[in-house]
Design a protein around this motif. Structure first.
Motif, PDB file in Angstrom:
ATOM      1  N   ALA A 182      20.819 116.886  54.948  1.00  0.00           N
ATOM      2  CA  ALA A 182      21.038 115.892  55.900  1.00  0.00           C
ATOM      3  C   ALA A 182      21.887 114.362  55.512  1.00  0.00           C
ATOM      4  O   ALA A 182      21.558 113.343  54.727  1.00  0.00           O
ATOM      5  CB  ALA A 182      20.306 115.178  56.380  1.00  0.00           C
ATOM      6  N   ASN A 183      23.286 114.902  55.639  1.00  0.00           N
ATOM      7  CA  ASN A 183      24.468 113.612  55.454  1.00  0.00           C
ATOM      8  C   ASN A 183      24.268 112.704  56.135  1.00  0.00           C
ATOM      9  O   ASN A 183      24.995 112.684  57.891  1.00  0.00           O
ATOM     10  CB  ASN A 183      25.721 114.454  55.098  1.00  0.00           C
ATOM     11  N   PHE A 184      23.709 111.823  56.103  1.00  0.00           N
ATOM     12  CA  PHE A 184      23.592 111.360  57.446  1.00  0.00           C
ATOM     13  C   PHE A 184      24.295 109.249  57.515  1.00  0.00           C
ATOM     14  O   PHE A 184      24.296 109.195  56.255  1.00  0.00           O
ATOM     15  CB  PHE A 184      21.793 110.768  58.031  1.00  0.00           C
ATOM     16  N   THR A 185      24.448 109.265  58.543  1.00  0.00           N
ATOM     17  CA  THR A 185      24.865 107.845  58.478  1.00  0.00           C
ATOM     18  C   THR A 185      24.303 107.157  60.045  1.00  0.00           C
ATOM     19  O   THR A 185      24.656 107.443  60.931  1.00  0.00           O
ATOM     20  CB  THR A 185      26.445 107.574  58.788  1.00  0.00           C
ATOM     21  N   LEU A 186      23.965 106.002  59.461  1.00  0.00           N
ATOM     22  CA  LEU A 186      23.455 104.921  60.550  1.00  0.00           C
ATOM     23  C   LEU A 186      23.835 103.904  60.903  1.00  0.00           C
ATOM     24  O   LEU A 186      24.055 103.132  59.862  1.00  0.00           O
ATOM     25  CB  LEU A 186      22.135 104.944  60.056  1.00  0.00           C
ATOM     26  N   VAL A 187      24.207 103.797  61.802  1.00  0.00           N
ATOM     27  CA  VAL A 187      24.997 102.600  62.529  1.00  0.00           C
ATOM     28  C   VAL A 187      23.864 101.839  63.810  1.00  0.00           C
ATOM     29  O   VAL A 187      23.661 102.346  64.552  1.00  0.00           O
ATOM     30  CB  VAL A 187      25.948 103.371  62.976  1.00  0.00           C
ATOM     31  N   SER A 188      24.346 100.901  63.602  1.00  0.00           N
ATOM     32  CA  SER A 188      23.510  99.787  64.395  1.00  0.00           C
ATOM     33  C   SER A 188      24.298  99.021  65.171  1.00  0.00           C
ATOM     34  O   SER A 188      24.942  97.581  64.484  1.00  0.00           O
ATOM     35  CB  SER A 188      22.495  99.090  63.843  1.00  0.00           C
ATOM     36  N   ASN A 189      24.568  98.575  66.377  1.00  0.00           N
ATOM     37  CA  ASN A 189      25.533  97.479  67.547  1.00  0.00           C
ATOM     38  C   ASN A 189      24.567  96.374  67.520  1.00  0.00           C
ATOM     39  O   ASN A 189      25.014  95.755  68.124  1.00  0.00           O
ATOM     40  CB  ASN A 189      25.271  98.176  68.287  1.00  0.00           C
ATOM     41  N   ILE A 190      23.384  96.565  66.818  1.00  0.00           N
ATOM     42  CA  ILE A 190      22.590  95.389  66.985  1.00  0.00           C
ATOM     43  C   ILE A 190      21.504  94.940  65.550  1.00  0.00           C
ATOM     44  O   ILE A 190      21.798  95.894  65.333  1.00  0.00           O
ATOM     45  CB  ILE A 190      20.745  95.931  68.209  1.00  0.00           C
ATOM     46  N   SER A 191      22.105  93.434  65.165  1.00  0.00           N
ATOM     47  CA  SER A 191      22.118  93.173  63.860  1.00  0.00           C
ATOM     48  C   SER A 191      20.377  92.576  63.761  1.00  0.00           C
ATOM     49  O   SER A 191      19.867  92.285  64.790  1.00  0.00           O
ATOM     50  CB  SER A 191      23.055  91.516  63.993  1.00  0.00           C
ATOM     51  N   ASP A 192      19.566  91.543  63.010  1.00  0.00           N
ATOM     52  CA  ASP A 192      19.284  91.000  62.714  1.00  0.00           C
ATOM     53  C   ASP A 192      19.073  90.017  62.852  1.00  0.00           C
ATOM     54  O   ASP A 192      19.818  89.290  63.183  1.00  0.00           O
ATOM     55  CB  ASP A 192      18.891  91.425  60.815  1.00  0.00           C
ATOM     56  N   GLY A 193      18.049  89.690  63.915  1.00  0.00           N
ATOM     57  CA  GLY A 193      18.365  88.186  64.425  1.00  0.00           C
ATOM     58  C   GLY A 193      18.077  88.241  65.892  1.00  0.00           C
ATOM     59  O   GLY A 193      16.497  88.484  66.256  1.00  0.00           O
ATOM     60  N   PHE A 194      18.187  87.399  66.970  1.00  0.00           N
ATOM     61  CA  PHE A 194      17.784  87.690  68.106  1.00  0.00           C
ATOM     62  C   PHE A 194      17.750  88.983  68.716  1.00  0.00           C
ATOM     63  O   PHE A 194      18.974  89.444  69.041  1.00  0.00           O
ATOM     64  CB  PHE A 194      18.127  86.628  68.989  1.00  0.00           C
ATOM     65  N   ILE A 195      16.763  89.126  69.637  1.00  0.00           N
ATOM     66  CA  ILE A 195      16.535  90.648  70.352  1.00  0.00           C
ATOM     67  C   ILE A 195      16.377  90.029  71.489  1.00  0.00           C
ATOM     68  O   ILE A 195      15.917  88.885  71.940  1.00  0.00           O
ATOM     69  CB  ILE A 195      15.547  91.464  70.176  1.00  0.00           C
TER      70      ILE A 195
END
Length: 215
Positions: free
Chosen positions: A42-55
């Motif tokens: 698996a050549n995987f890339t993980l992207v998050s539009n939500i940063s660590d912090g307030f949810i």
């Protein structure tokens, strides 16, 4: 009533301070059982539009009135997403295989939602409140396997019930909860990300089936 509830917390308004939800990032036994072992790199890339912090925290009254508080809870959303999905790829794929698959997984949204099951009037009258708590994630995946693109987006919900009772001791009021609210939210967020792996696995099975049909 006192024996029914297991956690005691001093009642404070969520708007007065933020609560940090502890980070839990373990792959559950169910996830490990349902996810297949694949002889694929698996050549995987993980992207998050939500940063660590307030949810985002959405509160819904029984009458349907909804409010959003973006500063009530802090959670390491991006870290949790990266750790759980990385653990999945490391455990269930073969990094030495010649057969390769390119995967981009994007955490597009991650939030908490609390739906009241009792009205404000009833809560004031009895001191009892019942709620359904949800952790909700939206994840988009793009898979390229043997030159063919496959794409999907899914919403995952993990939910649990909680109940609280306002009590009085002398001139002081306090709230007793059936479940520790902060720990409950931590488990729900972890469960939501585990369920996202299972959703991805279901999608991946359709990808593999489509690939076999073309051979």
């Amino acid at each position: 009533m006192r024996n029914f509830f297991c956690f005691l917390l001093v009642a404070v308004a969520l708007t007065s301070c933020s609560v940090t939800i502890p980070l839990q990032t373990n792959l559950s036994d169910q996830t490990m059982l349902l996810a297949e072992n694949r002889n694929i790199k698996a050549n995987f890339t993980l992207v998050s539009n939500i940063s660590d912090g307030f949810i985002p925290y959405i509160s819904v009254l029984k009458n349907g009135s909804e409010t959003v508080n973006n500063e009530a809870y802090k959670y390491a959303s991006e870290s949790a997403f990266n750790k759980i999905w990385t653990s999945y790829f490391s455990s269930k794929f073969n990094s030495y295989s010649k057969d390769q698959m390119d995967i981009i997984a994007t955490l597009k949204d991650f939030k908490l939602r609390e739906q009241a099951a009792t009205s404000i009037g009833m809560s004031l009258l009895t001191g009892n409140s019942k709620v359904n708590v949800e952790a909700i994630a939206t994840i988009h995946v793009l898979v390229n396997y043997h030159g063919k693109d496959y794409e999907n987006q899914f919403e995952i919900i993990a939910s649990d019930y909680n109940e609280s009772q306002q009590m009085k001791s002398g001139n002081n009021y306090y709230v007793v909860n059936q479940n520790n609210p902060t720990q409950q939210k931590a488990k729900l967020l972890e469960s939501c990300l585990n369920k996202s792996i299972i959703q991805f696995e279901n999608f991946l099975r359709s990808v593999m089936l489509a690939h076999k049909e073309k051979e």
